[in-house]
Write an enzyme that holds these catalytic residues in place. Sequence first.
Site, PDB file in Angstrom:
ATOM      1  N   ARG A  79       0.850  -1.189   0.000  1.00 50.87           N
ATOM      2  CA  ARG A  79       0.000   0.000   0.000  1.00 50.87           C
ATOM      3  C   ARG A  79       0.888   1.243   0.000  1.00 50.87           C
ATOM      4  O   ARG A  79       1.950   1.246   0.631  1.00 50.87           O
ATOM      5  CB  ARG A  79      -0.952   0.015   1.200  1.00 50.87           C
ATOM      6  CG  ARG A  79      -2.089  -1.005   1.109  1.00 50.87           C
ATOM      7  CD  ARG A  79      -3.085  -0.816   2.233  1.00 50.87           C
ATOM      8  NE  ARG A  79      -4.097  -1.854   2.242  1.00 50.87           N
ATOM      9  CZ  ARG A  79      -5.284  -1.769   1.634  1.00 50.87           C
ATOM     10  NH1 ARG A  79      -5.596  -0.661   0.982  1.00 50.87           N
ATOM     11  NH2 ARG A  79      -6.153  -2.758   1.703  1.00 50.87           N
ATOM     12  N   HIS A 114     -12.239  -2.063  -2.662  1.00 49.86           N
ATOM     13  CA  HIS A 114     -13.259  -1.063  -2.981  1.00 49.86           C
ATOM     14  C   HIS A 114     -13.626  -1.128  -4.460  1.00 49.86           C
ATOM     15  O   HIS A 114     -14.807  -1.158  -4.819  1.00 49.86           O
ATOM     16  CB  HIS A 114     -12.745   0.339  -2.638  1.00 49.86           C
ATOM     17  CG  HIS A 114     -12.826   0.695  -1.194  1.00 49.86           C
ATOM     18  ND1 HIS A 114     -12.155  -0.007  -0.218  1.00 49.86           N
ATOM     19  CD2 HIS A 114     -13.490   1.702  -0.550  1.00 49.86           C
ATOM     20  CE1 HIS A 114     -12.400   0.544   0.962  1.00 49.86           C
ATOM     21  NE2 HIS A 114     -13.204   1.570   0.795  1.00 49.86           N
ATOM     22  N   ARG A 161      -9.397   6.228  -4.058  1.00 50.58           N
ATOM     23  CA  ARG A 161      -8.494   5.302  -3.360  1.00 50.58           C
ATOM     24  C   ARG A 161      -7.030   5.669  -3.589  1.00 50.58           C
ATOM     25  O   ARG A 161      -6.194   5.518  -2.695  1.00 50.58           O
ATOM     26  CB  ARG A 161      -8.746   3.869  -3.824  1.00 50.58           C
ATOM     27  CG  ARG A 161     -10.159   3.382  -3.607  1.00 50.58           C
ATOM     28  CD  ARG A 161     -10.565   3.452  -2.159  1.00 50.58           C
ATOM     29  NE  ARG A 161      -9.884   2.444  -1.367  1.00 50.58           N
ATOM     30  CZ  ARG A 161      -9.825   2.458  -0.041  1.00 50.58           C
ATOM     31  NH1 ARG A 161     -10.361   3.451   0.646  1.00 50.58           N
ATOM     32  NH2 ARG A 161      -9.194   1.494   0.616  1.00 50.58           N
ATOM     33  N   HIS A 167      -4.273   2.825  -2.249  1.00 49.03           N
ATOM     34  CA  HIS A 167      -3.925   1.901  -3.332  1.00 49.03           C
ATOM     35  C   HIS A 167      -3.085   2.588  -4.395  1.00 49.03           C
ATOM     36  O   HIS A 167      -3.153   3.808  -4.572  1.00 49.03           O
ATOM     37  CB  HIS A 167      -5.188   1.344  -4.005  1.00 49.03           C
ATOM     38  CG  HIS A 167      -5.943   0.376  -3.158  1.00 49.03           C
ATOM     39  ND1 HIS A 167      -5.471  -0.891  -2.875  1.00 49.03           N
ATOM     40  CD2 HIS A 167      -7.145   0.481  -2.537  1.00 49.03           C
ATOM     41  CE1 HIS A 167      -6.352  -1.517  -2.107  1.00 49.03           C
ATOM     42  NE2 HIS A 167      -7.364  -0.714  -1.886  1.00 49.03           N
TER      43      HIS A 167
END
Length: 339
Positions: A79, A114, A161, A167
């Site tokens: 991440r 997501h 995101r 991400h």
Amino acid sequence: MESVYTQGIWVAETLQQQTKSLEQCWLVITHLGDPKAAFLLVFPFTYFLDKRAGVAVLWIAAISEWLNLVFKWMLFGERPFWWIGESHLYVSMPPRIHQFPSTCETGPGSPSGHAMVTAAVWWVVASSLGSFLYSRTRSVLISSAPFLLYVALLVAVGTSRIFILAHFPHQVIAGCITGFILGIVLSGRVPEGRPLLFYFSFSFSLLLSALMVNVGLQQIGIDLSWSIALAKKWCSHAEWIRLDTAPFSSLTRDCGALLGLGLAEYWKPNGWSLPWAPRALSLAFSSMGLYHVNRLPLPVQPQGLFYGLFFIKFVLVPQIVMVFVPGLVHLFTRKKKQD
């Protein structure tokens, strides 16, 4: 992968700098794209418009999130918010970026949950609405509007995101593509008229198989808690680390929702038949009920108790939407008509 990651950090930095005025908008969108929203928002809204589509949303949300968990365990995706520190590439010139309360998720990053769950679940909504519009208007142009909105939603969720450093861009793209494929495949395989034993067995199988994958990976020397340690190390605020973002939380949510779906169809096969006005009332009360169920504080220690209560919480979700609330609305509206 280092060049892919560095390009991803550059994209996130550019987004934060160029769209700073849209920060609150991105935060709202990332919450709407949360897999939890598929269970608590999209499912009840869709169910009271079309029962089969609502069941499909719940079914596909659970399956796609479970698959996302397995993919994440297999792919070990970094991440951005922790990779920046772990890479040691930005010691002399750190990027001009900052974290948010939604940034510090503890699971691996690839593919984006997501994006994947949103793509799978909203495909059901877009295709159902597109078919409805075409049956009424016979216009390809009008019936294509839901699919254009679907693409716009995926772009917005994916961008949010990246913006919050949850991400990298390639993880979002992978999630969108995988979710899109799952939406198409699973929307034609929605269980209808199945007995409670089917749902119980399926829920237990998902739980058992995920645990077997977890144990198997640990047996070959893979520490699946690596991402949790990194999230705790590099999150800028310790209170932003929440147990409900841990991988096993999504697993218990999926298994609980599927068992709850089976129980709801067992208590009331085919659901309650309501006119449009009572349906709207049921949607309003169901949303209120789910809001309060979601807000119930759960003890984080011991973790076994937390996961058990989290499981029960999502068993209740289909009961509230499909049985309890519409049943009460049916009871009171029928009495009113009789009076």
